[in-house]
Structures are given as C-alpha cells and as structure tokens.
Scaffold this active site. Structure first.
Site, short mmCIF file in Angstrom:
data_model
loop_
_atom_site.label_atom_id
_atom_site.label_comp_id
_atom_site.label_asym_id
_atom_site.label_seq_id
_atom_site.Cartn_x
_atom_site.Cartn_y
_atom_site.Cartn_z
N ARG A 55 -10.51 -11.22 1.61
CA ARG A 55 -11.39 -12.24 1.03
C ARG A 55 -10.75 -13.62 1.06
O ARG A 55 -11.44 -14.63 1.08
CB ARG A 55 -11.79 -11.81 -0.39
CG ARG A 55 -10.64 -11.71 -1.34
CD ARG A 55 -10.98 -10.89 -2.58
NE ARG A 55 -10.98 -9.45 -2.32
CZ ARG A 55 -11.28 -8.52 -3.21
NH1 ARG A 55 -11.65 -8.86 -4.43
NH2 ARG A 55 -11.24 -7.25 -2.91
N LYS A 77 0.85 -1.20 0.00
CA LYS A 77 0.00 0.00 0.00
C LYS A 77 0.88 1.25 0.00
O LYS A 77 2.00 1.22 0.51
CB LYS A 77 -0.85 0.03 1.28
CG LYS A 77 -2.02 -0.92 1.30
CD LYS A 77 -2.80 -0.75 2.59
CE LYS A 77 -4.00 -1.68 2.63
NZ LYS A 77 -4.99 -1.43 1.58
N1 BES Z 1 -8.21 -3.55 4.25
C1 BES Z 1 -8.36 -3.12 2.91
C2 BES Z 1 -9.63 -2.34 2.66
C3 BES Z 1 -9.80 -1.03 3.37
C4 BES Z 1 -9.55 0.15 2.71
C5 BES Z 1 -10.28 -0.97 4.67
C6 BES Z 1 -9.74 1.35 3.35
C7 BES Z 1 -10.47 0.24 5.31
C8 BES Z 1 -10.19 1.39 4.65
C9 BES Z 1 -8.37 -4.32 1.97
O1 BES Z 1 -7.64 -5.42 2.38
C10 BES Z 1 -7.78 -3.87 0.67
O2 BES Z 1 -6.65 -3.49 0.68
N2 BES Z 1 -8.57 -3.91 -0.39
C11 BES Z 1 -8.12 -3.49 -1.67
C12 BES Z 1 -8.69 -4.44 -2.68
C13 BES Z 1 -8.15 -4.24 -4.06
C14 BES Z 1 -6.70 -4.62 -4.11
C15 BES Z 1 -8.97 -5.06 -5.02
C16 BES Z 1 -8.65 -2.08 -1.91
O3 BES Z 1 -9.78 -1.80 -1.52
O4 BES Z 1 -7.90 -1.27 -2.45
ZN ZN Z 2 -5.58 -5.28 1.77
#
Ligand code: BES
Ligand code: ZN
Ligand code: ZN
Length: 497
Positions: A353, A279
């Site tokens: 997921r 990230k």
């Molecule tokens: N934990 C994150 C989602 C999240 C984002 C929670 C902001 C709280 C605040 C999740 O694991 C994630 O990183 N999801 C990705 C999915 C993508 C790679 C398809 C996302 O939402 O960017």
């Molecule tokens: Zn994530």
C-alpha cells in the site's frame, strides 16, 4: 505453437488428436453425438452408456485409432451442463485438451468449438486457452523442456463462419494468450533473477517491441518528487527502486500528449520478506510473485498495444524489494507521501500500500481520469475469498459492474467487498495522518481504505489478487505456478469501454 483456423468437417482432418467437448445434458442420441459415434464405430455411445465417460466438467476419455476419423485419436472432454456454459469454460476445455495432448506427446491437435453462439468469441478464447495450457513453469529445468509442446493447434468452428474474420479473432486470442504467459514468466522468475532493475529491462525489451512508450524513473527523481512512501519500502534493500511508466501510443502522443483515460497501477514488489516486520519462513518463497500485479499491468499493456488500442492509457509499476537491511524502515517510522499526507509505518510488511500510494498520486498528477490498481496486497483477502475470487473494491461503480459482468468471459473471478467510511477509523494514527495497518479484522478492506486516501475524487477500482497470483495445485488446463491473473481482466475492461 502455431494456431490457425481449420475449415471443413472434423472427420476429414488429419491430426494426432481431435478434441471434442461433450455436455453433461446432451444425450448420446443428439445429432452431433450420433454422427461422432458413427465415425467412432459406436464407441462413443458405449462409453457414455457404460458411464466409462461421464461428461462432467474436465473429465476426459480417449479413443485410439477411431476408424471413421482421420485423427489418430479422439479425446472427449466433459463440458459440464450446457446451461452453465460460458466462454471461460470453452477456454478451459480447450486447455484441458491441450494438457492431455502434451502428456501423450501429441504435437498436432484439432479443437472443435461447441456451445458458444459467437464463432468470433469462441475462436478467440480457444486460442487463449491453448496457449495458456501449453505453458510450463519449468524455466530453469535443464532437461526435457519443450519436448511435450503441442506444435500445431487448429480451431474448427461448429457452424458456418467467415474465414477471414476468424483469423483475426484467433490473432487477438494469440496476443492475449502470449501476454498472459509473459506475465506468468515474470511472476515465476525467482527474485535473484528478477530484481526491480531486471523487471524494468524486460519491460523495455518487450514493451518497445509491442509499440509502447516506456520510461524508467530512478531513485534520485523519486527523491526530488518526494515519493517517500515508496522509498521507505526500498530502503532496506541493496537493489535500487524503479518506477516504470508505460504508455500506449495514444497517451504518449507525438508532442500532442493526451490525458490518459485510464491509469493502471500494478504492485511490483520483486520480493517481500516483510522487512523488519519479517515474515515467517514458511512459504516465504511465494513472495517472489509479489510483483504479479505489476506483471499483469505490463502484460495487459503489451496485449493492448499489439491489438492496436487507440485509448490513451498509462501503466505505472512501482518496483522495489522489501528487505530488512541496516537502513531499513522501522516500525513506528513516519514518512511524508508524494501526495503530502503523512503515514506512520506500524508494520513494514504492509509495504504494498505504501508503494501503491505514491503511484496512485502520480497517476492523478498525470491526469488519469479513471484508475484501476491491481496488487497482491493482503493475506486477509485470501482468508476471505480463498483462491477462487480476487477482492474488488472501489468508487467506480460503472467499472465494478462491468468487471463483474466480464468474469464469464475472462474466467477470472472477482468479488466485491464493501469499503464504507466506517472502516476508515481503523487506520487513524495518533502521530500522523494515517497508519499503514488496521487491527486484525477486515484487512483487505482497511488496506483498500488506505489506498483510497490517495485516489481522492478519481473514480477508482482496486483488485486484491493475493491468493490468485500462484496456483499450487495445478488445474486440468494449466500447470502449477504463476497464473497471470489480471491480464485478461484488464484487457477486457479496456476493450469494453
Ligand atoms: N504481499 C503480502 C500479501 C500476500 C499474502 C500476498 C499472501 C500473497 C499471499 C503483503 O505485502 C503483506 O505482507 N500483507 C500483510 C499486511 C499486514 C501486515 C497488515 C498481510 O497480509 O499479512
Ligand atoms: Zn508484505
Ligand atoms: Zn507484499
């Protein structure tokens, strides 16, 4: 905080602060306000008439040393329009009063419940709101903690109500409020403190005290069972994964095990760096709360146990840390899930997921007849619904309708998104049964479609609480930080069954 029922007339109760909700559409001439005005020497009428106090929702106005009251101060809190009033609002107004009392070091407050037909419900939500508001996220401040705490919160009901019953309703409110704050503390804990192991330990402590049966599954057992989707996420971390299994007494049984009527599954990523699909660093610290779904399940289970539920319920919390270590899963890797379906991992940041998939199948293997999962799953859900509603998706029509109805009481917003089969094609893989991400669009939905693959025919609801787990702005009735979102929603759903 000590919370109790107060009988009698508000005029005669000695305290630091009397909290009195006022509706926007009630005139200063109404019987309730007239008698308050008399006790306050005409000051209420003049504050309303001069618009010094407008009773819009959450507005506050304070009067010191009101002559005709035994309270040292009177706090009016705007309650908005009577026609829009809900138990959720009463909870927030009680909380707004407590936050105001905190800021002026008023240790003993009395809250007058108004506007809710059921004294029982009013007392319960007032207790919940008071505990919620008295909480602070300052877990690691070394100075000035607790000094503002409201020590004594008394609930006065605006109509004749049986004392004994109210005491019981208040107790229920206290259990739910404390369980919510427990979930908030878990999500507020930094990831160096709250690792998967520590989460499991804290759960064992709190859960067994509440009368729950708990078991922690270790990595070797997961390997034997073939929970490779979950294991793929934890590979990059030095922290061992854990699968926490929590059962209500009715589900644990005494040898006579009953199949769980409900399986509750909460995402427990104690830190989500994204893994190899790292990230960006901005706001990455928020990912310490990526276990908020797990905390909500644990908090709800604790509350339900303390409330003496007779339902057989199992809670499953897959706990991992998502890190980019040398043995971490790489984009393009393929794993075989616990269910047997194969997954091409395109993006290691779509890790929630993966761990949920194996937990969902485990719930089915345990015989859960219905399933609810709760997870901070997608940023796309925040894009769609902001910080006001969690996304709700699934196949359990009845539960979805019930959950939606409960929002007026829980105060936790839920909004349904569609999951029709046309979305399934977005997660088709060339090399495996599916891939773990779709394209740019409808990300909250394609994530749910992925989960659906592992629920098969069990009626299922999925709550995407990304965006609801943390509050960066603060509210009139709550500090900044973790919200405990989901605890009240789950408890209320289980109780309405
Ligand atoms: N934990 C994150 C989602 C999240 C984002 C929670 C902001 C709280 C605040 C999740 O694991 C994630 O990183 N999801 C990705 C999915 C993508 C790679 C398809 C996302 O939402 O960017
Ligand atoms: Zn994530
Ligand atoms: Zn995540």
């Amino acid at each position: 905080m000590q919370i109790e029922h107060q009988s009698g007339e508000y005029r005669n109760v000695a305290c630091d602060m009397l909290i009195f909700p006022v509706f926007e559409d009630e005139t200063a001439g109404s019987p309730a306000l007239r008698s308050l005005d008399k006790a306050a020497g005409g000051m209420v009428h003049s504050a309303l008439a001069s618009k010094e106090f407008k009773p819009e929702l959450y507005n506050r106005w304070r009067l010191h040393n009101p002559g005709g009251l035994r309270a040292r101060s009177l706090l009016l809190v705007g309650a908005g329009k009577k026609t829009d009033f809900t138990p959720a609002r009463l909870r927030e107004i009680a909380g707004t009063g407590v936050r105001t009392a905190r800021s002026s070091f008023s240790g003993s407050v009395v809250f007058l419940c108004r506007g809710i037909q059921s004294p029982s419900l009013a007392a319960r939500v007032a207790a919940e709101g008071a505990l919620y508001a008295n909480y602070e996220s300052d877990l690691y401040k070394t100075r000035d903690r607790d000094e503002k705490d409201v020590k004594k919160f008394r609930i006065l009901i605006d109509r004749k109500a049986a004392g004994r019953e109210i005491e019981e309703d208040i107790r229920r409110g206290i259990e739910i409020g404390e369980a919510t704050n427990f979930a908030r503390t878990l999500a507020n804990e930094p990831a160096n403190i709250l690792t998967p192991s520590r989460f499991a330990e804290r759960a064992l402590e709190e859960g067994s005290r509440a009368g729950l049966a708990l078991r922690v599954m270790e990595r070797d057992e997961m390997e034997k069972l073939g929970m490779n989707a979950l294991l793929a996420v934890s590979r990059g971390s030095d922290e061992p994964p854990k699968m926490l299994v929590v059962e209500t007494p009715a589900a644990a049984g005494n040898g006579r095990k009953r199949k769980p009527a409900y399986g509750l599954i909460g995402k427990g990523v104690t830190f989500d760096s994204g893994g190899i699909s790292l990230k960006p660093s901005e706001k990455m610290e928020d990912m310490k709360a990526d276990m908020a779904g797990g905390a909500a399940v644990l908090g709800a289970m604790v509350a339900l146990a303390r409330l003496g539920t007779r339902m057989p319920i199992v809670g499953l919390i897959p706990l991992v840390e998502n890190m980019p270590g040398g043995r971490a899963t790489k984009p393009g890797d393929v794993v075989r899930s616990f269910l047997g379906k194969t997954i091409e991992i395109i993006n290691t940041d779509a890790e929630g997921r993966l761990i949920m998939a194996d937990a969902l199948y485990y719930a089915r293997k345990m015989g859960a007849r219905r399933i609810l999962d709760i997870a901070t799953l997608t940023g796309a859900c925040v894009v769609a619904l902001g910080h006001v509603n969690a996304g709700m998706m699934g196949t359990d029509r009845k539960a979805i309708d019930q959950l939606r109805k409960n929002c007026d009481t829980t105060g936790e917003g839920l909004w349904q998104l569609p999951i029709c089969d046309a979305y399934r094609r977005e997660i088709r893989s060339e090399i495996a049964d599916m891939k773990n991400v779709g394209n740019r669009w409808a990300g909250a939905i394609t994530a749910a479609k992925f989960l659906q693959e592992f629920t098969e025919d069990v009626p299922w609801v999925h709550l995407d609480i990304a965006g609801m787990d943390l509050d960066h702005d603060g509210r009139p009735f709550a500090c900044k930080g973790a919200t405990g979102f989901g605890v009240r929603t789950i408890v209320q759903l289980m109780e309405s069954l």
